[in-house]
Design a protein around this motif. Structure first.
Motif, PDB file in Angstrom:
ATOM      1  N   LEU A 165       0.816  -1.340  -0.062  1.00  0.00           N
ATOM      2  CA  LEU A 165      -0.050   0.184  -0.083  1.00  0.00           C
ATOM      3  C   LEU A 165       1.022   1.125   0.322  1.00  0.00           C
ATOM      4  CD1 LEU A 165      -2.664  -1.409   2.918  1.00  0.00           C
ATOM      5  CD2 LEU A 165      -3.163  -1.019   0.328  1.00  0.00           C
ATOM      6  N   GLU A 166       2.418   0.909  -0.401  1.00  0.00           N
ATOM      7  CA  GLU A 166       3.104   2.551  -0.295  1.00  0.00           C
ATOM      8  C   GLU A 166       2.510   3.189  -1.353  1.00  0.00           C
ATOM      9  OE1 GLU A 166       6.353   4.016   1.005  1.00  0.00           O
ATOM     10  OE2 GLU A 166       5.975   2.225   2.170  1.00  0.00           O
ATOM     11  N   ASP A 167       2.283   3.424  -2.068  1.00  0.00           N
ATOM     12  CA  ASP A 167       1.334   4.236  -3.098  1.00  0.00           C
ATOM     13  C   ASP A 167      -0.056   4.992  -2.591  1.00  0.00           C
ATOM     14  OD1 ASP A 167       3.749   4.591  -4.028  1.00  0.00           O
ATOM     15  OD2 ASP A 167       3.725   3.234  -4.948  1.00  0.00           O
ATOM     16  N   VAL A 168      -0.435   3.977  -1.809  1.00  0.00           N
ATOM     17  CA  VAL A 168      -2.206   3.691  -1.976  1.00  0.00           C
ATOM     18  C   VAL A 168      -3.155   4.878  -0.099  1.00  0.00           C
ATOM     19  CG1 VAL A 168      -4.111   2.900  -1.908  1.00  0.00           C
ATOM     20  CG2 VAL A 168      -2.249   1.786  -3.401  1.00  0.00           C
ATOM     21  N   ILE A 169      -1.862   4.458   0.649  1.00  0.00           N
ATOM     22  CA  ILE A 169      -1.669   5.331   2.224  1.00  0.00           C
ATOM     23  C   ILE A 169      -1.053   5.399   2.324  1.00  0.00           C
ATOM     24  CG2 ILE A 169      -4.185   3.445   2.367  1.00  0.00           C
ATOM     25  CD1 ILE A 169      -2.186   2.459   4.757  1.00  0.00           C
ATOM     26  N   ASP A 170      -1.489   7.162   3.652  1.00  0.00           N
ATOM     27  CA  ASP A 170       0.083   7.346   3.902  1.00  0.00           C
ATOM     28  C   ASP A 170       0.053   6.501   5.209  1.00  0.00           C
ATOM     29  OD1 ASP A 170       1.657   8.768   6.130  1.00  0.00           O
ATOM     30  OD2 ASP A 170       0.065  10.170   6.525  1.00  0.00           O
ATOM     31  N   THR A 171       1.765   5.371   4.074  1.00  0.00           N
ATOM     32  CA  THR A 171       2.748   4.013   5.357  1.00  0.00           C
ATOM     33  C   THR A 171       3.068   4.967   6.498  1.00  0.00           C
ATOM     34  OG1 THR A 171       3.391   4.604   3.528  1.00  0.00           O
ATOM     35  CG2 THR A 171       2.358   2.657   3.287  1.00  0.00           C
ATOM     36  N   THR A 172       3.668   6.364   6.347  1.00  0.00           N
ATOM     37  CA  THR A 172       4.386   6.598   7.377  1.00  0.00           C
ATOM     38  C   THR A 172       3.585   6.762   8.419  1.00  0.00           C
ATOM     39  OG1 THR A 172       6.232   7.900   5.828  1.00  0.00           O
ATOM     40  CG2 THR A 172       6.018   9.027   8.732  1.00  0.00           C
ATOM     41  N   ALA A 173       2.498   7.278   8.578  1.00  0.00           N
ATOM     42  CA  ALA A 173       1.314   7.690   9.557  1.00  0.00           C
ATOM     43  C   ALA A 173       0.703   6.002  10.089  1.00  0.00           C
ATOM     44  CB  ALA A 173       0.494   8.749   9.146  1.00  0.00           C
ATOM     45  N   ALA A 174       0.701   5.079   9.222  1.00  0.00           N
ATOM     46  CA  ALA A 174       0.394   3.899   9.370  1.00  0.00           C
ATOM     47  C   ALA A 174       1.209   3.024   9.560  1.00  0.00           C
ATOM     48  CB  ALA A 174       0.099   2.831   8.554  1.00  0.00           C
ATOM     49  N   ARG A 175       2.553   3.637   9.894  1.00  0.00           N
ATOM     50  CA  ARG A 175       3.931   2.671  10.562  1.00  0.00           C
ATOM     51  C   ARG A 175       3.715   2.987  12.136  1.00  0.00           C
ATOM     52  NH1 ARG A 175       6.256   2.242   5.348  1.00  0.00           N
ATOM     53  NH2 ARG A 175       6.463   0.195   4.761  1.00  0.00           N
ATOM     54  N   ARG A 176       3.278   4.087  12.065  1.00  0.00           N
ATOM     55  CA  ARG A 176       3.119   5.135  13.438  1.00  0.00           C
ATOM     56  C   ARG A 176       2.002   4.464  14.099  1.00  0.00           C
ATOM     57  NH1 ARG A 176       4.548   9.815  10.836  1.00  0.00           N
ATOM     58  NH2 ARG A 176       2.054  10.748  10.939  1.00  0.00           N
ATOM     59  N   VAL A 177       0.738   4.090  14.246  1.00  0.00           N
ATOM     60  CA  VAL A 177       0.188   3.760  14.496  1.00  0.00           C
ATOM     61  C   VAL A 177       0.146   2.326  14.866  1.00  0.00           C
ATOM     62  CG1 VAL A 177      -2.266   2.699  14.898  1.00  0.00           C
ATOM     63  CG2 VAL A 177      -1.697   4.673  13.614  1.00  0.00           C
ATOM     64  N   TRP A 178       0.517   1.050  14.052  1.00  0.00           N
ATOM     65  CA  TRP A 178       1.466   0.145  14.748  1.00  0.00           C
ATOM     66  C   TRP A 178       2.376  -0.232  15.404  1.00  0.00           C
ATOM     67  CZ3 TRP A 178      -1.134  -4.515  13.480  1.00  0.00           C
ATOM     68  CH2 TRP A 178      -0.330  -5.618  14.011  1.00  0.00           C
ATOM     69  N   ASP A 179       3.180   0.639  15.138  1.00  0.00           N
ATOM     70  CA  ASP A 179       4.362   0.946  15.956  1.00  0.00           C
ATOM     71  C   ASP A 179       4.333   0.868  17.796  1.00  0.00           C
ATOM     72  OD1 ASP A 179       5.768  -0.293  14.115  1.00  0.00           O
ATOM     73  OD2 ASP A 179       7.109   1.401  13.699  1.00  0.00           O
ATOM     74  N   ALA A 180       2.936   2.410  17.706  1.00  0.00           N
ATOM     75  CA  ALA A 180       2.563   2.297  18.878  1.00  0.00           C
ATOM     76  C   ALA A 180       2.271   1.397  19.532  1.00  0.00           C
ATOM     77  CB  ALA A 180       2.218   3.912  18.645  1.00  0.00           C
ATOM     78  N   ALA A 181       1.234   0.589  18.310  1.00  0.00           N
ATOM     79  CA  ALA A 181       0.300  -0.866  19.804  1.00  0.00           C
ATOM     80  C   ALA A 181       1.982  -2.083  20.036  1.00  0.00           C
ATOM     81  CB  ALA A 181      -0.050  -1.447  18.467  1.00  0.00           C
TER      82      ALA A 181
END
Length: 296
Positions: A165-181
């Protein structure tokens, strides 16, 4: 080698005729849509039959038969009431169940007059559920598809979805959410969770939540998986009310975001089973946007 019998009304009629002849004259008709994990059929006006659609879902039969009556005694909303347990046969080699029919319309389709009030009803049910005695209950694992465990179980899937999904969603923000969990630890005692609090499993009568169905992924563990509805269904005011009513910790909410993100990214990447892949991918991208906008 014989092909498996189709999961249709004719098969259900044969199973009922053989194992529950007292109900053989009631008439059978398939419920549409009939679910993903199970196929559901009306048996007369007051009963339903549920057949696991694959071997991986069969373990839920014994679990629901044993534990639904226990849970029902401690929650105010209707939940499924098992009245018969079908045995595997050569034609259908899995256990199956007969339940009482619950009237209501799926909240995925029903008009809901006040979404905030609905969110508070869901929070009330979850609050009752986690207070049920969890002693001896089934610990999160394969039977719950690891709902109730830490979402890190699905880290490999999430990493693949992020790449796709690199070019589909904001993967940087998604990684922050996942890493926080991933940084959180489950420290609270295990409690009952439903495992699939989703619009299709919430029944509405008169615009209000009346019943919760499909406990196939339920168990005892971390309730964070039951928070995904905050982003899949609720708008911001309903989500705030839902969160305030539950009063669960920020770590639980971080894992809840991760559970919602995991499933939404699978759908957006086309890696999850879906009735309408294109439509569900579009919806999943909307869910991801809500999760990312709501993240701290």
């Amino acid at each position: 080698m014989h092909s498996p019998a189709p999961l249709d009304a004719a098969l259900v009629q044969r199973l009922v005729d053989t194992q529950f002849p007292q109900w053989s004259s009631l008439g059978i008709r398939q419920v549409v849509p009939g679910g993903w994990d199970n196929r559901t059929f009306r048996l007369g006006d007051d009963l339903l039959v549920r057949l696991p659609s694959a071997d991986g879902y069969a373990a839920a039969v014994a679990k629901e038969q044993q534990w639904l009556p226990v849970i029902a005694a401690h929650v105010g909303l209707q939940i499924p009431e098992p009245v018969g347990r079908g045995a595997p046969t050569a034609e259908f080699p899995r256990p199956w169940s007969v339940y009482r029919w619950i009237d209501g319309e799926s909240s995925a389709n029903a008009p809901i007059e006040d979404l905030t009030a609905f969110a508070l009803d869901v929070a009330g049910f979850l609050s009752e559920l986690v207070r049920c005695d969890a002693a001896g209950g089934p610990a999160a694992g394969d039977h719950s598809f690891h709902r109730g465990a830490h979402p890190r179980f699905y880290d490999a899937e999430v990493q693949r979805s992020l790449e796709r999904l690199e070019d589909v969603i904001d993967t940087t923000a998604a990684r922050r959410v996942w890493d926080a969990a991933l940084r959180t630890r489950i420290t609270a005692p295990p409690v009952w969770f439903h495992g699939d609090i989703a619009p299709g499993n919430l029944l509405v009568r008169g615009g209000r939540l009346a019943a919760v169905i499909d406990f196939g992924t339920s168990g005892v563990g971390d309730p964070a998986c039951d928070l995904a509805i905050a982003w899949t269904m609720f708008d911001e005011p309903a989500r705030v009310a839902f969160r305030d009513a539950l009063g669960w910790s920020e770590d639980v909410w971080a894992r809840g975001r991760a559970w919602a993100l995991w499933k939404a990214m699978l759908l957006a990447a086309g890696d999850a089973g879906a009735h309408d892949p294109a439509a569900e991918a579009r919806s999943a991208r909307d869910v991801i946007a809500r999760i990312l906008a709501d993240a701290p």
